[in-house]
Every structure is written in C-alpha cells, then in structure tokens.
Design a protein around this motif. Structure first.
Motif, PDB file in Angstrom:
ATOM      1  N   GLN A  90      87.834  22.369 -62.171  1.00 11.44           N
ATOM      2  CA  GLN A  90      87.578  23.658 -62.812  1.00 11.44           C
ATOM      3  C   GLN A  90      88.913  24.195 -63.300  1.00 11.44           C
ATOM      4  OE1 GLN A  90      87.631  27.144 -60.159  1.00 11.44           O
ATOM      5  NE2 GLN A  90      87.030  25.782 -58.478  1.00 11.44           N
ATOM      6  N   GLN A  91      88.850  25.153 -64.196  1.00 10.27           N
ATOM      7  CA  GLN A  91      90.057  25.896 -64.545  1.00 10.27           C
ATOM      8  C   GLN A  91      90.153  27.092 -63.616  1.00 10.27           C
ATOM      9  OE1 GLN A  91      93.063  26.091 -65.177  1.00 10.27           O
ATOM     10  NE2 GLN A  91      93.006  25.636 -67.382  1.00 10.27           N
ATOM     11  N   THR A  92      91.360  27.347 -63.107  1.00  8.27           N
ATOM     12  CA  THR A  92      91.551  28.427 -62.160  1.00  8.27           C
ATOM     13  C   THR A  92      92.998  28.888 -62.215  1.00  8.27           C
ATOM     14  OG1 THR A  92      91.263  29.091 -59.837  1.00  8.27           O
ATOM     15  CG2 THR A  92      92.078  26.858 -60.245  1.00  8.27           C
ATOM     16  N   ASP A  93      93.285  30.007 -61.535  1.00 12.76           N
ATOM     17  CA  ASP A  93      94.641  30.554 -61.525  1.00 12.76           C
ATOM     18  C   ASP A  93      95.319  30.424 -60.171  1.00 12.76           C
ATOM     19  OD1 ASP A  93      93.185  32.378 -60.073  1.00 12.76           O
ATOM     20  OD2 ASP A  93      93.524  34.068 -61.429  1.00 12.76           O
ATOM     21  N   PHE A  94      94.698  29.721 -59.223  1.00 14.08           N
ATOM     22  CA  PHE A  94      95.179  29.504 -57.860  1.00 14.08           C
ATOM     23  C   PHE A  94      95.123  30.781 -57.014  1.00 14.08           C
ATOM     24  CE2 PHE A  94      98.222  25.800 -59.205  1.00 14.08           C
ATOM     25  CZ  PHE A  94      97.133  25.107 -59.698  1.00 14.08           C
ATOM     26  N   LEU A  95      94.581  31.873 -57.565  1.00 12.72           N
ATOM     27  CA  LEU A  95      94.500  33.140 -56.831  1.00 12.72           C
ATOM     28  C   LEU A  95      93.110  33.417 -56.297  1.00 12.72           C
ATOM     29  CD1 LEU A  95      96.700  35.380 -59.150  1.00 12.72           C
ATOM     30  CD2 LEU A  95      97.371  34.169 -57.058  1.00 12.72           C
ATOM     31  N   LEU A  96      92.095  32.916 -56.986  1.00  8.61           N
ATOM     32  CA  LEU A  96      90.710  32.969 -56.525  1.00  8.61           C
ATOM     33  C   LEU A  96      90.032  31.672 -56.963  1.00  8.61           C
ATOM     34  CD1 LEU A  96      89.630  36.657 -57.314  1.00  8.61           C
ATOM     35  CD2 LEU A  96      89.946  35.651 -55.039  1.00  8.61           C
ATOM     36  N   ASP A  97      88.862  31.429 -56.422  1.00  7.50           N
ATOM     37  CA  ASP A  97      88.103  30.227 -56.774  1.00  7.50           C
ATOM     38  C   ASP A  97      87.313  30.538 -58.044  1.00  7.50           C
ATOM     39  OD1 ASP A  97      86.831  27.773 -56.661  1.00  7.50           O
ATOM     40  OD2 ASP A  97      85.368  28.415 -55.162  1.00  7.50           O
ATOM     41  N   ARG A  98      87.948  30.372 -59.208  1.00 10.28           N
ATOM     42  CA  ARG A  98      87.439  30.950 -60.448  1.00 10.28           C
ATOM     43  C   ARG A  98      86.243  30.209 -61.052  1.00 10.28           C
ATOM     44  NH1 ARG A  98      89.445  36.063 -60.611  1.00 10.28           N
ATOM     45  NH2 ARG A  98      91.719  36.098 -60.445  1.00 10.28           N
ATOM     46  N   HIS A  99      86.275  28.894 -61.059  1.00 15.62           N
ATOM     47  CA  HIS A  99      85.249  28.081 -61.734  1.00 15.62           C
ATOM     48  C   HIS A  99      85.119  28.460 -63.208  1.00 15.62           C
ATOM     49  CE1 HIS A  99      83.746  25.741 -58.322  1.00 15.62           C
ATOM     50  NE2 HIS A  99      84.005  26.810 -57.597  1.00 15.62           N
ATOM     51  N   VAL A 124      89.495  28.893 -71.049  1.00 17.19           N
ATOM     52  CA  VAL A 124      90.162  30.026 -70.415  1.00 17.19           C
ATOM     53  C   VAL A 124      91.548  29.581 -69.947  1.00 17.19           C
ATOM     54  CG1 VAL A 124      90.035  31.729 -68.552  1.00 17.19           C
ATOM     55  CG2 VAL A 124      87.931  30.904 -69.646  1.00 17.19           C
ATOM     56  N   PRO A 125      92.603  30.348 -70.208  1.00 12.88           N
ATOM     57  CA  PRO A 125      93.935  29.964 -69.735  1.00 12.88           C
ATOM     58  C   PRO A 125      93.981  29.916 -68.212  1.00 12.88           C
ATOM     59  CG  PRO A 125      94.078  31.684 -71.408  1.00 12.88           C
ATOM     60  CD  PRO A 125      92.632  31.573 -71.031  1.00 12.88           C
ATOM     61  N   GLU A 185      81.200  22.557 -74.700  1.00 13.06           N
ATOM     62  CA  GLU A 185      81.418  21.484 -75.661  1.00 13.06           C
ATOM     63  C   GLU A 185      82.916  21.227 -75.838  1.00 13.06           C
ATOM     64  OE1 GLU A 185      79.720  20.170 -80.053  1.00 13.06           O
ATOM     65  OE2 GLU A 185      79.704  22.291 -79.476  1.00 13.06           O
ATOM     66  N   ALA A 186      83.684  22.297 -76.001  1.00 16.63           N
ATOM     67  CA  ALA A 186      85.132  22.162 -76.163  1.00 16.63           C
ATOM     68  C   ALA A 186      85.781  21.645 -74.879  1.00 16.63           C
ATOM     69  CB  ALA A 186      85.736  23.508 -76.555  1.00 16.63           C
ATOM     70  N   THR A 187      85.332  22.154 -73.746  1.00 14.31           N
ATOM     71  CA  THR A 187      85.887  21.726 -72.465  1.00 14.31           C
ATOM     72  C   THR A 187      85.625  20.253 -72.216  1.00 14.31           C
ATOM     73  OG1 THR A 187      85.728  23.923 -71.460  1.00 14.31           O
ATOM     74  CG2 THR A 187      85.703  22.038 -69.967  1.00 14.31           C
ATOM     75  N   SER A 188      84.392  19.819 -72.462  1.00 15.48           N
ATOM     76  CA  SER A 188      84.050  18.415 -72.237  1.00 15.48           C
ATOM     77  C   SER A 188      84.902  17.501 -73.110  1.00 15.48           C
ATOM     78  CB  SER A 188      82.556  18.194 -72.509  1.00 15.48           C
ATOM     79  OG  SER A 188      81.767  18.929 -71.606  1.00 15.48           O
ATOM     80  N   ALA A 189      85.089  17.877 -74.364  1.00 18.56           N
ATOM     81  CA  ALA A 189      85.894  17.066 -75.263  1.00 18.56           C
ATOM     82  C   ALA A 189      87.333  16.970 -74.783  1.00 18.56           C
ATOM     83  CB  ALA A 189      85.846  17.646 -76.670  1.00 18.56           C
ATOM     84  N   ARG A 190      87.871  18.080 -74.309  1.00 19.30           N
ATOM     85  CA  ARG A 190      89.268  18.097 -73.849  1.00 19.30           C
ATOM     86  C   ARG A 190      89.455  17.217 -72.609  1.00 19.30           C
ATOM     87  NH1 ARG A 190      92.726  23.439 -71.883  1.00 19.30           N
ATOM     88  NH2 ARG A 190      94.655  22.317 -71.387  1.00 19.30           N
ATOM     89  N   ILE A 191      88.534  17.306 -71.643  1.00 19.81           N
ATOM     90  CA  ILE A 191      88.682  16.515 -70.419  1.00 19.81           C
ATOM     91  C   ILE A 191      88.390  15.045 -70.686  1.00 19.81           C
ATOM     92  CG2 ILE A 191      87.876  16.205 -68.058  1.00 19.81           C
ATOM     93  CD1 ILE A 191      87.365  19.180 -67.905  1.00 19.81           C
ATOM     94  N   ARG A 192      87.401  14.763 -71.518  1.00 19.94           N
ATOM     95  CA  ARG A 192      87.126  13.364 -71.858  1.00 19.94           C
ATOM     96  C   ARG A 192      88.373  12.703 -72.447  1.00 19.94           C
ATOM     97  NH1 ARG A 192      82.744  15.100 -74.701  1.00 19.94           N
ATOM     98  NH2 ARG A 192      83.722  14.306 -76.613  1.00 19.94           N
TER      99      ARG A 192
END
Length: 304
Positions: A236-245, A250-251, A293-300
């Motif tokens: 997941q994308q997160t900021d290490f401060l909470l469990d963001r999911h 998202v930056p 869609e954008a996330t899947s493409a980036r991780i793939r």
C-alpha cells in the motif's frame, strides 16, 4: 536462462470493491480488463461466511465460474475489514472466541467451494485497559488459547482441503504478532499444524513508526528474518505514521521500484504481492477506478 530476473507476481485484494463491485460478475471485468491483472485476493467483506449454506454455495459457484471464465487466479481469501473490527479469537468472552473460530471454519468451507486454496488475516485483539496503557506481550493464557485454536483451525482447513493459512501481523500491541520475534515464535508454535500457517506482512504495518520508531529498518527485518515463512505480501502507499492503505496516486513513502528491489534482495520475490487499498464509502467510484488503473500500471512496471 539461469539467473534471469523473474517478474514479481502482482495482484489486488478485493478490498476496493466493498459496497461497490460486490459480485464476481462486477469485479472480474475490472480486474482483468481495466487493471490488466490476473491475480486476486478475495475479501470476506464481499461474502459473510455466516450466511445460510444455500446462499454461500451459490456465491461460491459464481466466484469459481467467473474467475475461470475471466482467466483470474484467486490466490487466497482474507477476512476483510468487517470481521477485523471484532476482537475475534482474543475477545475477553470465550463464547465470542468460539464464534470467531466457527466463523473462520465456515470461511474455509466457502473458500474450498469457490476453489480458493488459502485463507488468512489478523487473528484477534485483546481489549484495552481502563487506564489506556498497553502491555508488551499477551497474557500467557490468552496466547496459549490462541495457539490451541490455530491448531484446531489447521485441522478444519485440512478437512476442507485447503493448502495454507495466513496470519497478518499488525502494528498494535493488543494484537499478535506485532514484532518479528513474536511472529517467529508463533510460527514455531504452530509448525505441526495439519495445514501450514504462514505470514502475510503488510507494508503499512511493518513501517509504522509510532510503534517501532523511525530507525527500525521498516520492512527489511520482516522480510530478511522471516523469509522462510512469508508466502504473500500486502503493499500500500502510506506515510509510516498511520496504516493508510492509500493507492499510489497519493504521495507517500513507499516507492514500488525500491519495494521490488527489497523483495528480491531478501528472497521474498517469488511470493505474490497484493495491493490492498481502502476508500471512504462516499468516495466516488469513477475516481477510484482511475486511481487503481494508474496504480496497477505503475506497480506492474516496477515488478516486471
């Protein structure tokens, strides 16, 4: 060719479907055509294992049929957010623990009918104290009870024909395990389970700095020291401060290229990695699809 770098298997947990794309007829086309993925992790937020058998059997058959028709492999099923909100196998009332154990047993039955060979998730949480303080370890009786239930669940999973069960470590002192050492001890204590218990760490859990501190090494100690018992991972994308999911539009502090390098360096890479994201119910569905869609493409691309 020997030594050739292999792609890291990448799929998506169906957590994004909750209250939206709730049947396989709805989510399968999105996964296969919109996200260009062929691997999923089912969520029991879409099916309640305590529904009557005649409903469960119909939904299991539909899931198996639609996944096969779409060319989607359903690797595993996780408990989802709804069941996670309860204290499950560590509730202070033993009768509630019994019910949670039966809930999981029925989840195993559904998974077997749907052709899903693995089931998992967090196992439970002890209640908070009146003064708000938190212990560093479970009470010995609570831990022993949990291990006994895991053995019984292993036998039940074997009877259903499942191949693997998962524990998902969480970054809370009231749940178990939340450290690498605790996870190792738990895996040792259930090593003789009829169906093997394995770990599915989450990128937003092992990086939770309010619990572990900023210099604990994030995911590397989990992957390095537990590589023999980790057979799936959540990202997941997160900021290490909470469990963001969050999704990866998202930056945040998780870089997919660096994640892939870590998975390969620690030997986890053959294990599948599942994107697990959650959205507010009022979030519009169209923007969710665009983001995934954008996330899947980036991780793939990063995992190729």
């Amino acid at each position: 060719m020997t030594g050739e770098r292999q792609p890291i298997p990448f799929g998506i947990n169906l957590s994004f479907c909750v209250k939206r794309w709730v049947t396989p007829q709805l989510w399968a086309p999105l996964v296969r055509e919109r996200f260009d993925l062929d691997l999923v992790q089912f969520s029991f937020d879409l099916v309640d294992p305590m529904w009557p058998d005649f409903i469960l059997d119909r939904h299991a058959a539909a899931l198996r049929r639609e996944a096969q028709a779409s060319g989607i492999a359903v690797h595993s099923a996780f408990i989802g957010l709804a069941h996670y909100t309860f204290n499950q196998l560590l509730h202070p009332d033993p009768a509630v623990r019994d019910y949670a154990e039966e809930w999981l047993g029925r989840a195993y039955r559904f998974a077997a009918l749907a052709g899903i060979p693995r089931v998992g998730g967090p196992l439970g949480a002890i209640p908070s104290r009146l003064d708000g303080s938190e212990a560093d370890a479970l009470d010995a009786a609570d831990y022993d009870c949990l291990i006994a239930r895991m053995h019984r669940l292993g036998a039940r999973a074997a009877a259903e024909g499942l191949s693997e069960l998962y524990v998902e470590p969480t970054p809370m002192r009231r749940e178990w395990p939340w450290t690498v050492a605790q996870a190792r001890q738990m895996m040792t204590d259930v090593a003789d389970s009829p169906v093997p218990w394995r770990l599915c760490p989450d990128w937003g859990h092992g990086t939770f700095e309010p619990l572990y501190g900023p210099d604990h090494g994030a995911m590397e100690p989990w992957f390095r020291d537990l590589s023999d018992v980790i057979t799936a991972v959540h990202i997941q994308q997160t900021d290490f401060l909470l469990d963001r999911h969050w999704d990866f539009t998202v930056p945040g502090k998780v870089d997919p290229v660096e994640a892939a390098a870590l998975l390969r360096r620690t030997g986890i890479a053959p294990a599948p990695v599942f994107l697990e994201v959650f959205y507010p119910f009022e979030h519009d569905s169209g923007s969710i699809l665009n983001a995934l869609e954008a996330t899947s493409a980036r991780i793939r691309q990063a995992f190729a």
